[in-house]
Design an enzyme around this catalytic site. Structure first.
Site, PDB file in Angstrom:
ATOM      1  N   GLY A 187      22.629  65.914  60.423  1.00 31.67           N
ATOM      2  CA  GLY A 187      23.008  66.604  61.643  1.00 31.67           C
ATOM      3  C   GLY A 187      21.839  66.673  62.744  1.00 31.67           C
ATOM      4  O   GLY A 187      21.558  65.374  62.857  1.00 31.67           O
ATOM      5  N   GLY A 188      21.578  67.576  63.387  1.00 33.38           N
ATOM      6  CA  GLY A 188      20.733  67.566  64.500  1.00 33.38           C
ATOM      7  C   GLY A 188      19.354  66.820  63.994  1.00 33.38           C
ATOM      8  O   GLY A 188      18.744  66.087  65.158  1.00 33.38           O
ATOM      9  N   GLY A 422      20.959  30.817  81.716  1.00 34.25           N
ATOM     10  CA  GLY A 422      20.378  32.329  82.224  1.00 34.25           C
ATOM     11  C   GLY A 422      19.589  32.753  80.752  1.00 34.25           C
ATOM     12  O   GLY A 422      18.689  33.545  81.271  1.00 34.25           O
ATOM     13  N   ALA A 423      19.707  32.280  79.908  1.00 33.91           N
ATOM     14  CA  ALA A 423      18.986  32.586  78.770  1.00 33.91           C
ATOM     15  C   ALA A 423      17.562  32.067  78.952  1.00 33.91           C
ATOM     16  O   ALA A 423      16.676  32.623  78.528  1.00 33.91           O
ATOM     17  CB  ALA A 423      19.507  32.067  77.337  1.00 33.91           C
TER      18      ALA A 423
END
Ligand SMILES: *[C@@H]1O[C@H](CO)[C@@H](O)[C@H](O)[C@H]1NC(C)=O
Ligand SMILES: *[C@@H]1O[C@H](CO)[C@@H](O)[C@H](O)[C@H]1NC(C)=O
Length: 522
Positions: A187-188, A422-423
């Site tokens: 739960g929370g 780009g890597a």
């Protein structure tokens, strides 16, 4: 220039521990009864009695049942985790307001009232110690085991959770926060661990999920066990929610101790330095031949890391998730460093959504806590395909780029082989304020690999075009002549170079333009 301060501080560390929530009310019931039944008891006697009762926790029966499930009690866990005699308990006497109400109307023994009301006092204790932790600059460690109680959530407990969440957020980046899940957490309650820097789990006895198997069944008609839904395996290999899983309570606590030693106490402290018996001028001859001649052949980047760091000790984070990227903590000449590396053994070490997110969060932790970054690069590019594009690789890949660019801690990069496209930029390149960028002789800093390039340029017609391309582009020189790599080094000297650079960079000062906070692409 060694900095022994952190060692001393590590010994005097204060940990804020979240205790088994069911300890208090049970002992309290017995306490109040014995007290109200007998003659008036002196204050010192009452103090002693309450302490004794609190130390017993839920009583021997509960201790036994905890042991039967292969788990330790909160107190046993503390003994294992902390230095001897270093634990000072606060709020041992805190009782819950509603518990008093329960005692008044003695017939009301409803556990749901009792259990539900518990969270309020529990939360207040947690908040109090977290506020102090931020003030004095001490890491927060949470040992989470609800004992499987299903708490009926009153508004007060909702408030209690939110009060803790707020502290988790305010502590973030100020003191390290670590959660060790040693039982059910549902739960929370899951959001507190989720907000902390690291979440560790104990195999087979810990679960994390927002809604349990019963609710899942009734809503989606899926049949799933607690273990499948939120066990250690799920969260370390599939969801990426947890960073490590350990065999049992003892293994987990001992590993947590080891892990803790890598961390500074707060963002005001430098990365800890401890006495090192591994010479900083140690050559690592095997590295000179570790990278295979064929650029498509794999090798294990973890082996390389082990051979370079102090005493071969590498505390890997998320070893079972996004295995194409390795991240973790180690030491160089005694000083904590954060290590990142592409893993050529898995998916050729390419970047994808999962590995970008994993790497980015790690970089940001290190940057927040003054831990230098050492990055080993062998990356052929980003993983192509609709799954990645639809999944938002552009947005997620940007996280890693953003994190590296934003980081102002010392950044040392070693390109062992491929650094394509780009890597190349993303992996802590010189252009993202890398302090020292090295290439091994096997490095290929290029827009793409020879095969692909030749196909595009010559449409695969020229037979010797590939060799020409390799000669011209797929080597460390084009980057080195432009100063994009600072030096081409013999791999065997890598440890020596990094140790020296870290000494120089220990006094690095760099800042970003003023802002409320940056807006990393989430
Ligand atoms: C787990 O710990 C959090 C704090 O980290 C706490 O709010 C929560 O009550 C604990 N979980 C359960 C189910 O008790
Ligand atoms: C990324 O993680 C998700 C969730 O675990 C998984 O389904 C997916 O296969 C992973 N992607 C890759 C490319 O490994």
């Amino acid at each position: 220039m060694s900095r022994p301060r952190a060692c001393v501080l590590l010994l005097s560390v204060m940990a804020a521990l979240r205790l088994l929530p069911r300890l208090l009310p049970v002992s309290r019931t017995r306490l109040v009864r014995s007290h109200s039944a007998g003659a008036p008891v002196s204050v010192p006697a009452r103090i002693a009695e309450k302490r004794r009762a609190a130390l017993l926790g839920g009583g021997q029966a509960r201790i036994d049942s905890q042991h039967k499930r292969g788990k330790l009690t909160a107190r046993e866990r503390i003994l294992l985790l902390l230095d001897p005699d270093s634990f000072v308990e606060y709020d041992m006497f805190v009782e819950h307001r509603c518990a008093d109400f329960g005692m008044e109307s003695d017939q009301n023994k409803d556990f749901t009232v009792f259990g539900g009301s518990l969270s309020g006092a529990h939360a207040q204790k947690i908040c109090k110690i977290m506020d102090q932790a931020v003030m004095v600059g001490a890491p927060v460690i949470g040992l989470n085991d609800s004992g499987g109680a299903r708490i009926q959530e009153g508004v007060e407990s909702l408030a209690g959770y939110a009060d803790i969440f707020l502290r988790n957020v305010l502590c973030s980046g100020v003191v390290p926060q670590i959660s060790l899940i040693m039982g059910p957490c549902a739960g929370g309650a899951v959001y507190s661990p989720a907000l902390t820097d690291f979440t560790f789990m104990v195999k087979d006895t810990s679960y994390l999920f927002i809604t349990g198997p019963d609710v899942v069944k009734s809503v989606t008609n899926e049949d799933v066990t607690q273990e499948q839904l939120g066990g250690a395996k799920t969260h370390t290999a599939v969801s990426g929610v947890a960073h490590r899983a350990f065999e049992n309570d003892i293994d987990a606590l001992l590993n947590l101790r080891e892990f803790f030693n890598y961390l500074p106490l707060s963002n005001r402290d430098p990365a800890p330095v401890r006495k090192c018996h591994d010479p900083s001028n140690r050559l690592v001859p095997e590295l000179d031949t570790v990278v295979p001649m064929e650029s498509t052949k794999a090798y294990d980047m973890v082996d390389i890391v082990h051979s370079i760091v102090d005493e071969r000790e590498f505390f890997e984070i998320m070893p079972s998730y996004a295995r194409n990227m390795i991240v973790g903590f180690a030491r160089m000449n005694g000083r904590t460093v954060g290590i990142l590396g592409n893993q050529p053994k898995v998916a050729s070490g390419c970047l994808d959504i999962n590995s970008s997110v994993k790497g980015a969060r790690f970089v940001r932790f290190c940057d927040a806590f003054n831990i230098p970054l050492i990055t080993f690069v062998d990356v052929p590019g980003f993983l192509p395909g609709t799954a990645q594009e639809y999944g938002g690789i552009i947005r997620h890949g940007a996280k890693l780029l953003f994190a590296f660019a934003e980081a102002t801690v010392p950044k040392i990069t070693i390109i062992t082989r491929k650094a394509y496209g780009g890597a190349y930029d993303v992996m802590s390149s010189k252009h993202l304020r890398g302090d020292v960028n090295y290439a091994w002789p096997t490095a290929e800093v290029a827009v793409m690999g020879a095969k692909g390039a030749v196909q595009i340029i010559f449409r695969g017609k020229e037979t010797d075009a590939e060799a020409e391309y390799v000669n011209k582009f797929a080597n460390p020189f084009p980057a080195a002549v432009r100063g994009f790599v600072d030096d081409i080094i013999e791999p065997s000297t890598t440890r020596i170079r990094i140790c020296r650079d870290l000494e120089v960079l220990a006094s690095k000062m760099q800042s970003n333009p003023w802002k409320k906070h940056a807006n990393i692409p989430l």
